[in-house]
Design a protein around this motif. Structure first.
Motif, PDB file in Angstrom:
ATOM      1  N   ILE C  16       0.837  -1.202   0.000  1.00 23.11           N
ATOM      2  CA  ILE C  16       0.000   0.000   0.000  1.00 23.11           C
ATOM      3  C   ILE C  16       0.871   1.250   0.000  1.00 23.11           C
ATOM      4  CG2 ILE C  16      -1.593   1.362   1.417  1.00 23.11           C
ATOM      5  CD1 ILE C  16      -2.843  -1.286   2.349  1.00 23.11           C
ATOM      6  N   ARG C  17       1.900   1.243   0.811  1.00 23.55           N
ATOM      7  CA  ARG C  17       2.774   2.411   0.880  1.00 23.55           C
ATOM      8  C   ARG C  17       3.461   2.653  -0.456  1.00 23.55           C
ATOM      9  NH1 ARG C  17       4.121   3.620   6.381  1.00 23.55           N
ATOM     10  NH2 ARG C  17       6.087   4.536   5.697  1.00 23.55           N
ATOM     11  N   LYS C  18       3.916   1.574  -1.042  1.00 18.51           N
ATOM     12  CA  LYS C  18       4.646   1.693  -2.303  1.00 18.51           C
ATOM     13  C   LYS C  18       3.719   2.205  -3.408  1.00 18.51           C
ATOM     14  CE  LYS C  18       7.590  -1.199  -5.261  1.00 18.51           C
ATOM     15  NZ  LYS C  18       7.961  -2.610  -5.489  1.00 18.51           N
ATOM     16  N   ALA C  19       2.556   1.568  -3.509  1.00 17.38           N
ATOM     17  CA  ALA C  19       1.614   1.977  -4.551  1.00 17.38           C
ATOM     18  C   ALA C  19       1.116   3.396  -4.277  1.00 17.38           C
ATOM     19  CB  ALA C  19       0.438   1.000  -4.597  1.00 17.38           C
ATOM     20  N   GLY C  20       0.880   3.710  -3.022  1.00 15.92           N
ATOM     21  CA  GLY C  20       0.430   5.056  -2.662  1.00 15.92           C
ATOM     22  C   GLY C  20       1.449   6.104  -3.062  1.00 15.92           C
ATOM     23  N   LEU C  21       2.688   5.807  -2.788  1.00 16.59           N
ATOM     24  CA  LEU C  21       3.768   6.728  -3.149  1.00 16.59           C
ATOM     25  C   LEU C  21       3.747   7.014  -4.653  1.00 16.59           C
ATOM     26  CD1 LEU C  21       6.097   8.033  -1.568  1.00 16.59           C
ATOM     27  CD2 LEU C  21       7.543   6.136  -2.317  1.00 16.59           C
ATOM     28  N   ASN C  22       3.655   5.953  -5.433  1.00 18.26           N
ATOM     29  CA  ASN C  22       3.657   6.123  -6.890  1.00 18.26           C
ATOM     30  C   ASN C  22       2.439   6.896  -7.373  1.00 18.26           C
ATOM     31  OD1 ASN C  22       6.076   4.858  -7.600  1.00 18.26           O
ATOM     32  ND2 ASN C  22       5.151   2.837  -7.370  1.00 18.26           N
ATOM     33  N   VAL C  41      -2.795  -2.465  -5.524  1.00 20.10           N
ATOM     34  CA  VAL C  41      -2.299  -3.397  -4.512  1.00 20.10           C
ATOM     35  C   VAL C  41      -2.860  -4.805  -4.752  1.00 20.10           C
ATOM     36  CG1 VAL C  41      -2.311  -3.918  -2.037  1.00 20.10           C
ATOM     37  CG2 VAL C  41      -2.010  -1.574  -2.808  1.00 20.10           C
ATOM     38  N   GLY C  42      -4.022  -4.848  -5.409  1.00 21.42           N
ATOM     39  CA  GLY C  42      -4.629  -6.141  -5.677  1.00 21.42           C
ATOM     40  C   GLY C  42      -5.580  -6.602  -4.596  1.00 21.42           C
ATOM     41  N   ILE C  43      -6.177  -5.649  -3.879  1.00 27.23           N
ATOM     42  CA  ILE C  43      -7.179  -5.988  -2.869  1.00 27.23           C
ATOM     43  C   ILE C  43      -8.422  -5.152  -3.092  1.00 27.23           C
ATOM     44  CG2 ILE C  43      -5.517  -6.677  -1.101  1.00 27.23           C
ATOM     45  CD1 ILE C  43      -5.805  -3.933   0.153  1.00 27.23           C
ATOM     46  N   GLN C  44      -9.463  -5.443  -2.348  1.00 23.67           N
ATOM     47  CA  GLN C  44     -10.672  -4.642  -2.418  1.00 23.67           C
ATOM     48  C   GLN C  44     -10.478  -3.346  -1.645  1.00 23.67           C
ATOM     49  OE1 GLN C  44     -13.419  -5.539  -4.265  1.00 23.67           O
ATOM     50  NE2 GLN C  44     -12.005  -7.122  -4.952  1.00 23.67           N
ATOM     51  N   VAL C  45     -11.264  -2.352  -2.016  1.00 22.95           N
ATOM     52  CA  VAL C  45     -11.063  -1.037  -1.420  1.00 22.95           C
ATOM     53  C   VAL C  45     -11.301  -1.063   0.091  1.00 22.95           C
ATOM     54  CG1 VAL C  45     -13.419  -0.259  -1.902  1.00 22.95           C
ATOM     55  CG2 VAL C  45     -11.600   1.403  -1.664  1.00 22.95           C
ATOM     56  N   GLY C  46     -12.283  -1.825   0.515  1.00 25.93           N
ATOM     57  CA  GLY C  46     -12.558  -1.902   1.942  1.00 25.93           C
ATOM     58  C   GLY C  46     -11.402  -2.510   2.729  1.00 25.93           C
ATOM     59  N   SER C  47     -10.663  -3.386   2.082  1.00 31.39           N
ATOM     60  CA  SER C  47      -9.548  -4.049   2.765  1.00 31.39           C
ATOM     61  C   SER C  47      -8.424  -3.082   3.110  1.00 31.39           C
ATOM     62  CB  SER C  47      -8.996  -5.171   1.889  1.00 31.39           C
ATOM     63  OG  SER C  47     -10.025  -6.056   1.531  1.00 31.39           O
ATOM     64  N   LEU C  48      -8.364  -1.978   2.385  1.00 30.71           N
ATOM     65  CA  LEU C  48      -7.351  -0.976   2.719  1.00 30.71           C
ATOM     66  C   LEU C  48      -7.465  -0.569   4.180  1.00 30.71           C
ATOM     67  CD1 LEU C  48      -7.520   1.428  -0.358  1.00 30.71           C
ATOM     68  CD2 LEU C  48      -5.631  -0.065   0.276  1.00 30.71           C
ATOM     69  N   TYR C  49      -8.702  -0.570   4.660  1.00 30.35           N
ATOM     70  CA  TYR C  49      -8.932  -0.052   6.006  1.00 30.35           C
ATOM     71  C   TYR C  49      -8.512  -1.030   7.105  1.00 30.35           C
ATOM     72  CZ  TYR C  49     -10.998   4.077   4.070  1.00 30.35           C
ATOM     73  OH  TYR C  49     -11.175   5.256   3.393  1.00 30.35           O
ATOM     74  N   ASN C  50      -8.043  -2.212   6.708  1.00 36.49           N
ATOM     75  CA  ASN C  50      -7.384  -3.055   7.696  1.00 36.49           C
ATOM     76  C   ASN C  50      -5.959  -2.570   7.962  1.00 36.49           C
ATOM     77  OD1 ASN C  50      -9.457  -4.950   8.179  1.00 36.49           O
ATOM     78  ND2 ASN C  50      -9.018  -5.941   6.229  1.00 36.49           N
ATOM     79  N   LYS C  55      -7.495   8.029   4.375  1.00 33.92           N
ATOM     80  CA  LYS C  55      -6.643   8.387   3.234  1.00 33.92           C
ATOM     81  C   LYS C  55      -5.626   9.446   3.684  1.00 33.92           C
ATOM     82  CE  LYS C  55      -7.005  10.172  -1.502  1.00 33.92           C
ATOM     83  NZ  LYS C  55      -7.690  11.189  -2.319  1.00 33.92           N
ATOM     84  N   GLN C  56      -6.135  10.434   4.400  1.00 33.40           N
ATOM     85  CA  GLN C  56      -5.296  11.464   5.008  1.00 33.40           C
ATOM     86  C   GLN C  56      -4.116  10.863   5.759  1.00 33.40           C
ATOM     87  OE1 GLN C  56      -4.669  14.511   6.334  1.00 33.40           O
ATOM     88  NE2 GLN C  56      -5.950  15.749   5.008  1.00 33.40           N
ATOM     89  N   ASP C  57      -4.415   9.852   6.545  1.00 30.93           N
ATOM     90  CA  ASP C  57      -3.397   9.269   7.396  1.00 30.93           C
ATOM     91  C   ASP C  57      -2.308   8.586   6.587  1.00 30.93           C
ATOM     92  OD1 ASP C  57      -3.902   9.630  10.257  1.00 30.93           O
ATOM     93  OD2 ASP C  57      -2.947   7.646  10.361  1.00 30.93           O
TER      94      ASP C  57
END
Lengths: 202, 202, 202, 202
Positions: C16-22, C41-50, C55-57
């Motif tokens: 997530i960090r890597k893809a977010g950076l790009n 990242v290859g996951i569902q959007v809701g899974s990001l919140y695990n 988004k801010q954070d």
DNA sequence: TATGAATGAGTGTTCATTCAT
DNA sequence: TATGAATGAACACTCATTCAT
């Protein structure tokens, strides 16, 4: 991409209020989705926001409008028995309360069961209005007690009990059922007056 | 409410029921999330599913358990006045109903306001139990009428009204408030009996 | 419905960090959607919140981590020239700053251009760190002036100018382009030292 | 910023450009909504489309107008030093660039940071103009080198560095702060000329 | 039995844009 | 030229639920 349905401003808002009333009554405020609401109205969900500011606000609007109606109609009815005695006034109160709770059963139900979904400011406002309404009944009971006509035990507790009894009609009354609205009013008037005038002195 | 480290099976389930009761009472069933519930219990949300099958099922469990308690306690109380007259029996009913609705106010509130969140099967089942409970009061009223003691107008309507009045205590009664539970029972007993015994014959 | 990709905890967060950076580097923070990010990242959007709280954070996390790296690496480099004169120290500063801004160009770019998307608290925190970093260069300039080696006109203004010049490499430097990183460092070292040591005294 | 009642065509367009400039500068292009913009102008959001074709197009318009202004003013300034030597010409360049970047800081900021929000055609066009502008400085440096006055190491790299240094003023310069615009110009002129004329030959 | 990471559908809300009036 | 009501896609975020470990 323009509108597909010819509904215009005020007509749309009225449709939103009507559909919102039904949906909240049926499913509860939390359980009603704005997508359901929009579908019921026949517009896109985003279009709702041309008429309401938030979902919360729609709830407040509906409840507040109901409280305003309640007070306006109540004012008219009680003006008709101004100057009369406690017995006549409580009879008028019972007839009004039962009638309103039968005719506006959805508003009444929402106004009681969805209060907790209001934000604090609005919650306080509506609760204050409810208290103000209850106070009218308490006052009648107090006047009856002062006149030696009623024996309540405690005017507030009696008032809460009477209100609960009368309000309950919106849960079971069916318009074309076994009993007419007038019969229900008569039954509860007898029950309440019997109780008040003879309580503890049978 | 934090986790008791090492808490096992039944203890966890009990914590879930307790926390669920509080949360549903405070926020409503729809508005309570299993994340809130898990946090209150002190476990992860996934762990809830070792104890409950679905969120729905937890609601049903709580309501069903409350109904079972209601019937068990009611049975005991009414057994104590078996064979006695309608006046004694309705006094026992009033005392029991008020007491239960004060002591178990959260269960009672949920059992009324969250019924609509039950799936049809469970809904029907619980509503049937409620009707069965109401019928006990109706029967007492009918016996009182048959004995020429009560004048209800309509036993069902009177019963609904009395139940609503008595049930209402769970909305306003405060344990250490102005009036004791016994005083409230006395007031409502007088009011109800006064109404029933003199209604329409003041 | 279980996971379809075998990525586990820390690995997912790293992705997530890597893809977010790009994505933030390419499209900007506001323009990056969590759907894009999740897809990358290859996951569902809701899974990001695990893994992230908002988004801010995520933005704050990336910028804060970059600032921490900057300070850590900077500390190591400057420790190597501790006790040496302003000329050696500014040369070390230039070499470090250019190198870091070439190697970490995306972090650096985000850390400058997306600051305004941070919420006030985080914004203040990062800006304070940036000021602290700038102060190191200002201090070197002041020492050079005190030693009679540098003529800055105004140490702060000169420092802002030098920083802007050096930072600019992340906008145009291409890894395998005409000039090597070392050549760029040499050119800017000459330019800066020439300016500082002869400014106004040609 | 409320609507001047009866404001017509060009006046409204001018208000849109002005408000757009401010909002994009403050929040970024992606983060600015047309609702915000319309509110600032004092019209309804739909009315914007009587003046702009798309949100994108407004951005392009603002940036393009800024580039045109830049080139026009730059042309006038450089015409004043036509035929003079590299030192005079670079001094004129520095004075102009700093002045413009102080006076038009919002346009300049947007013209740099929101480029990526332009669609490809417009992006290429603006980038080409920026390159053309940079080339003027590179040319001056090359002439200085040819005349044996400047020692740049690499004219392009030096030019990028000088431009970044000078452009940076729009980030920190405050109109009524410690230093006047003229002082900043003097400091950077000394720094740059010192660097160019002595780089590698201290 | 508890965990943590995943799913996929869903939430209220905002967006740029269109267009009859 | 301005308005207000519409569209439909998008947004960040939450939900109940599943399951390998």
């Amino acid at each position: 991409m323009a509108r597909t349905i010819g509904s215009h401003g005020p007509r749309t808002m009225e449709a939103i209020r009507k559909a919102g009333l039904n949906l909240i009554y049926e499913h509860g405020f939390e359980a009603m989705s704005l997508r359901q609401l929009a579908a019921e109205v026949g517009i896109q969900v985003g279009s709702l926001y041309n008429h309401i500011s938030t979902k919360q606000d729609l709830l407040y609007d509906l409840i507040r409008a109901h409280m305003d109606d309640l007070f306006r109609q109540f004012g008219e009815v009680m003006a008709g028995v101004a100057g009369q005695g406690p017995v006549e006034r409580i009879k008028a109160f019972i007839a009004f309360h039962v009638t309103y709770h039968i005719v506006r059963k959805r508003e009444v139900f929402i106004g009681a069961s969805e209060l907790r979904s209001l934000e604090p400011n609005h919650y306080e406002e509506i609760v204050a209005l409810r208290r103000q309404y209850e106070r009218h009944l308490i006052d009648i009971l107090r006047q009856g007690e002062a006149a030696g006509l009623f024996h309540c035990g405690d005017a507030s507790v009696a008032a809460y009990g009477i209100l609960a009894m009368l309000t309950g009609v919106c849960n079971w009354f069916r318009p074309h059922g076994r009993l007419s609205k007038e019969q229900v009013i008569a039954i509860y008037s007898d029950l309440v007056l019997g109780g008040l005038m003879n309580a503890g002195h049978p």
